[in-house]
Scaffold this motif. Structure first.
Motif, PDB file in Angstrom:
ATOM      1  N   LEU A 108       0.832  -1.206   0.000  1.00  0.00           N
ATOM      2  CA  LEU A 108       0.000   0.000   0.000  1.00  0.00           C
ATOM      3  C   LEU A 108       0.867   1.256   0.000  1.00  0.00           C
ATOM      4  O   LEU A 108       0.554   2.239  -0.685  1.00  0.00           O
ATOM      5  CB  LEU A 108      -0.926  -0.006   1.219  1.00  0.00           C
ATOM      6  N   GLY A 109       1.951   1.234   0.776  1.00  0.00           N
ATOM      7  CA  GLY A 109       2.853   2.379   0.804  1.00  0.00           C
ATOM      8  C   GLY A 109       3.479   2.642  -0.549  1.00  0.00           C
ATOM      9  O   GLY A 109       3.576   3.796  -0.995  1.00  0.00           O
ATOM     10  N   ILE A 110       3.896   1.580  -1.224  1.00  0.00           N
ATOM     11  CA  ILE A 110       4.496   1.724  -2.555  1.00  0.00           C
ATOM     12  C   ILE A 110       3.485   2.313  -3.529  1.00  0.00           C
ATOM     13  O   ILE A 110       3.795   3.227  -4.301  1.00  0.00           O
ATOM     14  CB  ILE A 110       5.001   0.354  -3.054  1.00  0.00           C
ATOM     15  N   SER A 111       2.257   1.812  -3.492  1.00  0.00           N
ATOM     16  CA  SER A 111       1.232   2.291  -4.428  1.00  0.00           C
ATOM     17  C   SER A 111       0.835   3.730  -4.128  1.00  0.00           C
ATOM     18  O   SER A 111       0.600   4.525  -5.040  1.00  0.00           O
ATOM     19  CB  SER A 111      -0.004   1.386  -4.376  1.00  0.00           C
ATOM     20  N   ALA A 112       0.766   4.076  -2.839  1.00  0.00           N
ATOM     21  CA  ALA A 112       0.409   5.448  -2.473  1.00  0.00           C
ATOM     22  C   ALA A 112       1.482   6.430  -2.935  1.00  0.00           C
ATOM     23  O   ALA A 112       1.179   7.498  -3.486  1.00  0.00           O
ATOM     24  CB  ALA A 112       0.202   5.546  -0.965  1.00  0.00           C
ATOM     25  N   ASN A 113       2.745   6.078  -2.733  1.00  0.00           N
ATOM     26  CA  ASN A 113       3.837   6.954  -3.153  1.00  0.00           C
ATOM     27  C   ASN A 113       3.905   7.096  -4.672  1.00  0.00           C
ATOM     28  O   ASN A 113       4.315   8.142  -5.188  1.00  0.00           O
ATOM     29  CB  ASN A 113       5.171   6.439  -2.610  1.00  0.00           C
ATOM     30  N   ALA A 114       3.487   6.043  -5.384  1.00  0.00           N
ATOM     31  CA  ALA A 114       3.515   6.087  -6.849  1.00  0.00           C
ATOM     32  C   ALA A 114       2.504   7.085  -7.406  1.00  0.00           C
ATOM     33  O   ALA A 114       2.656   7.573  -8.533  1.00  0.00           O
ATOM     34  CB  ALA A 114       3.241   4.704  -7.427  1.00  0.00           C
ATOM     35  N   GLN A 115       1.473   7.413  -6.622  1.00  0.00           N
ATOM     36  CA  GLN A 115       0.442   8.340  -7.084  1.00  0.00           C
ATOM     37  C   GLN A 115       0.797   9.794  -6.788  1.00  0.00           C
ATOM     38  O   GLN A 115       0.085  10.708  -7.221  1.00  0.00           O
ATOM     39  CB  GLN A 115      -0.902   8.002  -6.423  1.00  0.00           C
ATOM     40  N   LEU A 116       1.865  10.028  -6.039  1.00  0.00           N
ATOM     41  CA  LEU A 116       2.233  11.386  -5.659  1.00  0.00           C
ATOM     42  C   LEU A 116       2.934  12.107  -6.812  1.00  0.00           C
ATOM     43  O   LEU A 116       3.634  11.491  -7.624  1.00  0.00           O
ATOM     44  CB  LEU A 116       3.172  11.365  -4.447  1.00  0.00           C
ATOM     45  N   ALA A 117       2.730  13.407  -6.857  1.00  0.00           N
ATOM     46  CA  ALA A 117       3.460  14.215  -7.831  1.00  0.00           C
ATOM     47  C   ALA A 117       4.939  14.261  -7.432  1.00  0.00           C
ATOM     48  O   ALA A 117       5.294  14.032  -6.269  1.00  0.00           O
ATOM     49  CB  ALA A 117       2.879  15.625  -7.878  1.00  0.00           C
ATOM     50  N   GLU A 118       5.809  14.567  -8.407  1.00  0.00           N
ATOM     51  CA  GLU A 118       7.248  14.523  -8.168  1.00  0.00           C
ATOM     52  C   GLU A 118       7.685  15.443  -7.036  1.00  0.00           C
ATOM     53  O   GLU A 118       8.613  15.135  -6.291  1.00  0.00           O
ATOM     54  CB  GLU A 118       7.998  14.895  -9.449  1.00  0.00           C
ATOM     55  N   GLU A 119       6.993  16.581  -6.884  1.00  0.00           N
ATOM     56  CA  GLU A 119       7.404  17.544  -5.864  1.00  0.00           C
ATOM     57  C   GLU A 119       6.870  17.204  -4.473  1.00  0.00           C
ATOM     58  O   GLU A 119       7.258  17.822  -3.481  1.00  0.00           O
ATOM     59  CB  GLU A 119       6.946  18.962  -6.250  1.00  0.00           C
ATOM     60  N   GLU A 120       5.979  16.199  -4.391  1.00  0.00           N
ATOM     61  CA  GLU A 120       5.404  15.836  -3.104  1.00  0.00           C
ATOM     62  C   GLU A 120       6.321  14.861  -2.358  1.00  0.00           C
ATOM     63  O   GLU A 120       6.975  14.007  -2.971  1.00  0.00           O
ATOM     64  CB  GLU A 120       4.023  15.195  -3.294  1.00  0.00           C
ATOM     65  N   GLU A 121       6.334  14.994  -1.041  1.00  0.00           N
ATOM     66  CA  GLU A 121       7.192  14.146  -0.220  1.00  0.00           C
ATOM     67  C   GLU A 121       6.565  12.769  -0.033  1.00  0.00           C
ATOM     68  O   GLU A 121       5.357  12.641   0.215  1.00  0.00           O
ATOM     69  CB  GLU A 121       7.391  14.799   1.156  1.00  0.00           C
ATOM     70  N   GLU A 122       7.384  11.719  -0.177  1.00  0.00           N
ATOM     71  CA  GLU A 122       6.876  10.356  -0.033  1.00  0.00           C
ATOM     72  C   GLU A 122       6.473  10.065   1.415  1.00  0.00           C
ATOM     73  O   GLU A 122       7.007  10.655   2.358  1.00  0.00           O
ATOM     74  CB  GLU A 122       7.929   9.339  -0.483  1.00  0.00           C
ATOM     75  N   ILE A 123       5.520   9.137   1.563  1.00  0.00           N
ATOM     76  CA  ILE A 123       5.071   8.721   2.883  1.00  0.00           C
ATOM     77  C   ILE A 123       6.152   7.844   3.498  1.00  0.00           C
ATOM     78  O   ILE A 123       6.606   6.867   2.888  1.00  0.00           O
ATOM     79  CB  ILE A 123       3.743   7.947   2.780  1.00  0.00           C
ATOM     80  N   SER A 124       6.572   8.145   4.709  1.00  0.00           N
ATOM     81  CA  SER A 124       7.676   7.434   5.342  1.00  0.00           C
ATOM     82  C   SER A 124       7.242   6.072   5.872  1.00  0.00           C
ATOM     83  O   SER A 124       6.049   5.821   6.097  1.00  0.00           O
ATOM     84  CB  SER A 124       8.235   8.264   6.497  1.00  0.00           C
ATOM     85  N   GLY A 125       8.248   5.209   6.086  1.00  0.00           N
ATOM     86  CA  GLY A 125       7.969   3.893   6.660  1.00  0.00           C
ATOM     87  C   GLY A 125       7.406   3.995   8.063  1.00  0.00           C
ATOM     88  O   GLY A 125       6.549   3.206   8.467  1.00  0.00           O
ATOM     89  N   GLY A 126       7.892   4.983   8.837  1.00  0.00           N
ATOM     90  CA  GLY A 126       7.387   5.166  10.189  1.00  0.00           C
ATOM     91  C   GLY A 126       5.917   5.520  10.213  1.00  0.00           C
ATOM     92  O   GLY A 126       5.160   5.059  11.077  1.00  0.00           O
ATOM     93  N   MET A 127       5.494   6.338   9.242  1.00  0.00           N
ATOM     94  CA  MET A 127       4.084   6.711   9.172  1.00  0.00           C
ATOM     95  C   MET A 127       3.217   5.497   8.860  1.00  0.00           C
ATOM     96  O   MET A 127       2.144   5.316   9.427  1.00  0.00           O
ATOM     97  CB  MET A 127       3.886   7.790   8.107  1.00  0.00           C
TER      98      MET A 127
END
Length: 330
Positions: free
Chosen positions: A99-118
């Motif tokens: 889910l984390g991988i898929s969520a980060n893949a939907q983010l725009a390039e300038e957006e910060e990725e969701i961290s593992g801790g989150m």
């Protein structure tokens, strides 16, 4: 091999393979995670680039990860019931990573990725909410009328009804959320792709579309079994003080999960028998709430995930030891 030779029909009238493969999966955001014996992979449809012509589809991004199942690390982890708890915990960890991988893949390039801790925090909160909603709330509500019920049998019966009602209501609510519709479509694509693979057919969107969006090993069916098994596990406890009732419901969750694992594992292997199919029927019907018919583009994503696993391994030739924990949820 023709589908008619390798398949049967589910209650919705569509095909499903007669045999099981040690392959599972999960719908994620705009994609599908597939898991084999030694590998898991996530395929995600990327957002359409700005300025692209109408009707353009985003590329499919695939990520493959090695897997060493926890059940291989200690003989104790392969003991019936215990292996169910271990396999489900492992699946939960992989599922949230996907889910984390898929969520980060939907983010725009300038957006910060969701961290593992989150995501770790999300897992803890989700588990606490699930245990609270499906185990603590039912026993709490039933305890309010414990004196009026007057017997442990009635308490056990009412609590089971309340728990199952909350679970069914939760699924109905989820099925009505428009934002989850595409996730449910990818859930259907995952099931169809697994069934197509289990039927030994070429993995194409057109072949996969012929199969049912329902699958006998679905996690939705597993959760229904959990609700039912809980009724019988808690029955012998009787009517201790309210705080002991709550404690037993929390502590008993791993045992219930382990027993439910063994039941759905047995049912998946023996679904050729009419009695087993009859027992599985309610769980299959519940999948109509958590799956939707996918389109060919969504099936293409699910197939990309499956092919990434098959490029590394052949699950069909896995040993019995390697299959432990893998022939359960699809």
């Amino acid at each position: 091999m023709a589908a008619a030779d390798a398949s049967e029909r589910l209650p919705d009238g569509s095909l499903v393979a007669r045999k099981d493969a040690p392959v599972g999966g999960q719908a994620v955001l705009e994609g599908v995670m597939m898991r084999g014996v030694s590998t898991w992979a996530v395929a995600v449809r990327l957002p359409v680039p700005e300025g692209a012509p109408e009707g353009t589809l985003g590329d499919i991004k695939v990520r493959t990860e090695p897997l060493v199942s926890w059940t291989k690390k200690h003989r104790l982890y392969r003991v019936p019931i215990i292996r169910g708890v271990v396999a489900l915990a492992e699946s939960l960890v992989i599922g949230f990573k996907a889910l984390g991988i898929s969520a980060n893949a939907q983010l725009a390039e300038e957006e910060e990725e969701i961290s593992g801790g989150m995501w770790a925090g999300t897992v803890i909160v989700a588990l606490a909410l699930a245990i609270g909603l499906f185990f603590v709330v039912p026993v709490g509500l039933t305890s309010l009328i414990k004196d009026q019920l007057g017997s442990s049998f009635l308490f056990w019966l009412v609590e089971g009804i309340v728990r199952t009602t909350i679970f069914l209501g939760y699924l109905v609510l989820l099925s009505r959320l428009r934002d989850l519709r595409r996730v449910f479509e990818y859930h259907g694509a995952e099931h169809k792709t697994i069934s197509c693979y289990e039927a030994d057919l070429e993995l194409t969107p057109e072949n996969a579309q012929r199969f049912s969006r329902l699958h006998p090993r679905c996690g939705t069916s597993f959760l229904l079994i959990v609700m039912i098994v809980a009724i019988f596990v808690f029955a012998p406890i009787g009517l201790p003080a309210w705080y002991l009732l709550v404690l037993t419901r929390i502590v008993g969750v791993p045992l219930i999960a382990g027993i439910s694992f063994e039941i759905i594992k047995f049912a998946g292997k023996n679904r050729r028998f009419a009695t087993v199919r009859a027992i599985m029927w309610p769980g299959l019907m519940l999948q109509k709430l958590t799956t939707r018919e996918p389109d060919l583009d969504q099936l293409e994503v699910a197939i990309a995930s499956m092919e990434a696993v098959l490029a590394v391994e052949n699950p069909m030739v896995a040993t019995a030891e390697e299959k432990v924990g893998m022939e359960v949820v699809a």
